[in-house]
Design a protein around this motif. Structure first.
Motif, PDB file in Angstrom:
ATOM      1  N   TRP A 182       0.771  -1.478   0.075  1.00 23.47           N
ATOM      2  CA  TRP A 182      -0.187  -0.131   0.016  1.00 23.47           C
ATOM      3  C   TRP A 182       0.767   1.082   0.023  1.00 23.47           C
ATOM      4  CZ3 TRP A 182      -1.398   4.210   2.849  1.00 23.47           C
ATOM      5  CH2 TRP A 182      -2.697   4.918   2.777  1.00 23.47           C
TER       6      TRP A 182
ATOM      7  N   ARG B   1       2.562   4.152  -3.201  1.00 22.72           N
ATOM      8  CA  ARG B   1       2.046   5.539  -3.274  1.00 22.72           C
ATOM      9  C   ARG B   1       3.277   6.543  -3.101  1.00 22.72           C
ATOM     10  NH1 ARG B   1      -1.918   2.494  -1.869  1.00 22.72           N
ATOM     11  NH2 ARG B   1      -4.233   3.224  -2.179  1.00 22.72           N
TER      12      ARG B   1
ATOM     13  N   GLU C  66      -7.784   6.523  -0.891  1.00 26.49           N
ATOM     14  CA  GLU C  66      -8.561   5.584  -1.307  1.00 26.49           C
ATOM     15  C   GLU C  66      -9.773   5.895  -1.651  1.00 26.49           C
ATOM     16  OE1 GLU C  66      -8.329   2.617   2.006  1.00 26.49           O
ATOM     17  OE2 GLU C  66      -8.132   4.410   3.409  1.00 26.49           O
TER      18      GLU C  66
END
Length: 264
Positions: free
Chosen positions: A151, A155, A223
Motif C-alpha cells: 500500500w 504511493r 483510497e
C-alpha cells in the motif's frame, strides 16, 4: 532515557524517540521487540505531551525486518506463532504509525529491509543517512509483502517502480531513494540524529491537531473518489476551524507576529 531491553525511549522537546535496540542482529524483529514497539507506539500516540515521534535503529542498521533465526526456530518447534505475526504484530504496528495523531519521522540510519523498510514507508517523513539502503526482501524468502508495503510503497514511488523493487529484490541506496521520492532528505551519517530531532522538534512546536487532520485527510483521499475526498476535507477543516490553534494562528497572522501554540 529509559532502557527496555530491546527498545530505547527518549523524550526531548515534545519529541519521543523510539530506538530499535538489537544492533548485533541489525535490529531484526523478534516477538519481544514487535510487542514492545507496538505498545510504545500506542503509548506515544496517546500521550498528549508527545507531539512528534522519531523511529530509528541502534548501531549500523535501521531494521533488517523479521528475525529469521527466531522465525525458523519456532516453525521447526511446531509453533504456529510465526504464521500469525502479520496479523498480530506487523499490521498493528503499521496502523499505529499511520494512524498516530501526530507526525512520525523515520530516521533511517542504515539498511532497512522487509518489514523494517515498510515501517519507514509508513512514516510521514523519511530522513536517511548516506549509508541507508532500502530492500524489499520478501520474494527472496518465498513470501509476499507485508507490513503495508504493498500500500505504502506504490504511493511513494508509483506502481511500476514498486513492482520492480519487490519482484527483483533490488536494493536502493540513499541517493536513488532521494531521486525517486522514497525519502525526503539525505544527510551524513553523523548528522542524522540531530537532523531528525530538529525536524521533529519543529513539528512538535506546531499545531498537532492540524497535523492529525492532514494525515487523516491524506489517508482518506488515497483510497477515495474526488467527491469523497472533498467531503472529508470539508469535515476535517470544519473541525479544525474550531480549535484554539487555528484561532491563534489567524490572529498571529493578522497581527504580524509568531503564533503561540495552545494545543487545542
Amino acid at each position: 532515557m529509559t532502557t527496555e531491553d530491546v527498545l530505547l525511549r527518549a523524550d526531548t522537546d515534545g519529541v519521543r524517540t523510539l530506538t530499535l535496540n538489537r544492533p548485533k542482529a541489525y535490529n531484526s524483529m523478534t516477538v519481544e521487540l514487535k510487542e514492545r514497539l507496538l505498545a510504545a507506539l500506542r503509548e506515544a500516540a496517546a500521550d498528549t505531551s508527545v507531539r512528534a515521534i522519531v523511529l530509528t535503529g541502534a548501531g549500523k542498521a535501521f531494521c533488517a525486518g523479521q528475525d529469521l533465526k527466531e522465525h525458523v526456530g519456532l516453525l521447526q518447534a511446531g509453533d504456529e506463532a510465526p504464521l500469525r505475526t502479520v496479523a498480530d504484530h506487523y499490521n498493528p504496528i503499521v496502523r499505529a504509525i499511520v494512524e498516530a495523531p501526530k507526525p512520525v519521522i523515520a530516521a533511517v540510519n542504515g539498511p532497512a529491509a522487509g518489514a523494517g523498510a515498510a515501517f519507514a514507508y509508513a512514516a510521514d517523513l523519511r530522513i536517511a543517512a548516506s549509508s541507508a539502503t532500502f530492500l524489499m526482501a520478501f520474494a527472496g524468502v518465498g513470501l509476499g509483502p507485508d507490513s503495508g508495503a504493498s500500500w505504502t510503497l506504490q504511493r511513494l514511488v508509483g506502481y511500476g517502480r514498486a513492482a520492480e523493487l519487490m519482484l527483483l529484490g533490488r536494493p536502493v541506496d540513499a541517493t536513488e531513494a532521494l531521486r525517486i521520492g522514497l525519502i525526503a532528505e539525505v544527510v551524513a551519517d553523523e548528522d542524522l540524529t540531530a537532523k531528525a530531532h530538529e525536524v521533529a522538534a519543529q513539528l512538535a512546536a506546531g499545531p498537532t491537531a492540524a497535523y492529525a487532520g492532514i494525515k487523516r485527510t491524506l489517508s482518506l483521499a488515497a483510497e477515495s473518489t474526488l467527491a469523497e475526498a472533498l467531503a472529508a476535507e470539508d469535515a476535517i477543516q470544519t473541525a479544525l476551524g474550531g480549535t484554539a490553534d487555528h484561532r491563534e494562528a489567524v490572529e498571529a497572522f493578522v497581527g504580524k507576529r509568531k503564533p503561540r501554540r495552545l494545543r487545542g
